[in-house]
Design an enzyme around this catalytic site. Structure first.
Site, PDB file in Angstrom:
ATOM      1  N   SER A 105       0.842  -1.186   0.000  1.00 40.42           N
ATOM      2  CA  SER A 105       0.000   0.000   0.000  1.00 40.42           C
ATOM      3  C   SER A 105       0.889   1.252   0.000  1.00 40.42           C
ATOM      4  O   SER A 105       1.663   1.451  -0.930  1.00 40.42           O
ATOM      5  CB  SER A 105      -0.959  -0.021   1.188  1.00 40.42           C
ATOM      6  N   ASP A 155      -8.506  -6.046  -5.263  1.00 39.73           N
ATOM      7  CA  ASP A 155      -8.232  -4.901  -4.393  1.00 39.73           C
ATOM      8  C   ASP A 155      -9.423  -3.943  -4.426  1.00 39.73           C
ATOM      9  O   ASP A 155      -9.815  -3.465  -5.492  1.00 39.73           O
ATOM     10  CB  ASP A 155      -6.955  -4.191  -4.852  1.00 39.73           C
ATOM     11  N   HIS A 189      -7.016  -5.911  -0.770  1.00 40.63           N
ATOM     12  CA  HIS A 189      -5.952  -4.935  -0.566  1.00 40.63           C
ATOM     13  C   HIS A 189      -4.872  -5.460   0.382  1.00 40.63           C
ATOM     14  O   HIS A 189      -5.082  -5.588   1.588  1.00 40.63           O
ATOM     15  CB  HIS A 189      -6.511  -3.626  -0.027  1.00 40.63           C
TER      16      HIS A 189
END
Length: 350
Positions: free
Chosen positions: A16, A241, A277
């Site tokens: 991320s 995601d 994610h």
């Protein structure tokens, strides 16, 4: 030097924001790390963060805020339509680019819901909202601004609503996106994001790019200095995601290859079907990627596939076995060729 000698190799591992920082190291500080592992990278921050608010803009313009039950039903309909494109039915869309599901085809379908309890029929407006989320953010003239969520991503992550009943719901935007608009763009903590329509969204999106691209955009495709320093980078991104748009990472990798057609020699990108994610979801999570990166840096063994595992959800009784797979380097995709779908040997990269 705790061990009496300096470190022989240095590595970066992040997902991320950590994935974005890894890319920034390769772009701006190319000699700092021998190897970089960058998962679900938050590159293109100045574009994808305002784009995360796009679903709420569509709800405002259509004056309709669907329940999570209705939106989840649309996601499941898309998965059912495109699941077997890779040759096996497993609840995962591995060939996203071949999926062309039209949500209008399920308008009127009755859905059983819990929390709130009841039944609801999929509405045309909900289908239009889903189609807009999948298509991606648009400017007021209809031109594309950014990518949309993959078909299998939970629509409610960015298209969230707060409901007192199945037919009485209001806006519930993703906090990071709404905070970005309030604090970094409008610079006003009292600004009501629920008032944003097509034209204001267009203006805010362009403002975000103009003000912040140089500071946090992280999309320089020229990795020549990282290459010349001998660096190696592995990036992966979950195709389910629900927060950072998978196609944004794919877009960046394509730009890198356009700049250097041989970038595959030092930088490889691996899509991870069914992974949300940074982790989670029914797909194959590449949790041992650091081993592959170290082998590439220290032994010169480039990863042809990336070892990954998935844990199917148990429906009662014994826990099902782990599913193994070798994630394919872009642009190749995992394709089922027969055998046990829980085994990596049943898939090839095509």
């Amino acid at each position: 030097m705790f061990y009496g000698r300096p470190a022989k190799y240095s590595y970066w591992n992040g997902c991320s924001t950590g994935g974005r920082q890894g890319h920034m190291m390769a772009q701006r500080y190319p000699t700092q790390y021998d190897g970089i592992l960058a998962g679900a990278p938050a590159i293109n921050w100045d574009k994808f963060i305002p784009a995360e608010y796009w679903p709420q803009v569509m709800m405002k313009e259509l004056d309709y805020y669907p329940s999570s039950c209705e939106m989840d039903a649309l996601t499941q309909s898309a998965i059912s339509a495109c699941d077997e494109l890779d040759g096996v039915k497993d609840g995962i869309i591995s060939m996203e680019g071949l999926c062309h599901f039209d949500p209008l085809t399920v308008v009127g379908k009755t859905v059983n819901c819990t929390s709130p309890n009841g039944t609801i029929k999929i509405s045309k407006k909900a289908a239009q909202i889903a189609a807009a989320i999948w298509a991606g953010a648009k400017a007021s003239d209809g031109s594309a601004l950014w990518y949309g969520l993959p078909y299998e991503s939970p629509l409610t992550s960015l298209g969230g609503t707060n409901c007192t009943s199945l037919t009485d719901c209001g806006s519930l935007p993703f906090a990071i996106s709404s905070d970005w608009i309030q604090l970094f763009l409008q610079k006003d903590t009292s600004f009501d994001v629920s008032t944003i329509g097509y034209e204001e969204f267009d203006t805010l999106f362009r403002q975000s790019v103009n003000e912040y691209a140089s500071a946090i955009g992280t999309r320089d495709p020229d990795l020549t200095r990282f290459k010349n320093a001998g660096g190696k980078m592995i990036s992966w991104h979950g195709m389910k995601d629900q927060l950072i748009f998978f196609n944004g990472t794919e877009h960046y990798y394509r730009q890198v290859l356009e700049h250097d057609p041989k970038a595959h020699d030092f930088y490889r990108f691996f899509p991870a079907p069914g992974v949300e994610h940074c982790r989670g979801g029914p797909g194959w999570y590449p949790g041992e990627s650091m081993n592959a990166l170290m082998d590439w840096v220290e032994k010169g063994v480039a990863p042809e596939t990336l070892k990954a595992i998935a844990t199917p959800s148990a429906t009662g009784g014994a826990q099902p076995p782990l599913r193994t797979a070798g994630l394919c380097p872009w642009p190749r995709v995992m394709t089922f060729v027969g055998g046990n779908p829980d085994k990596a040997s049943s898939f090839v990269c095509k």
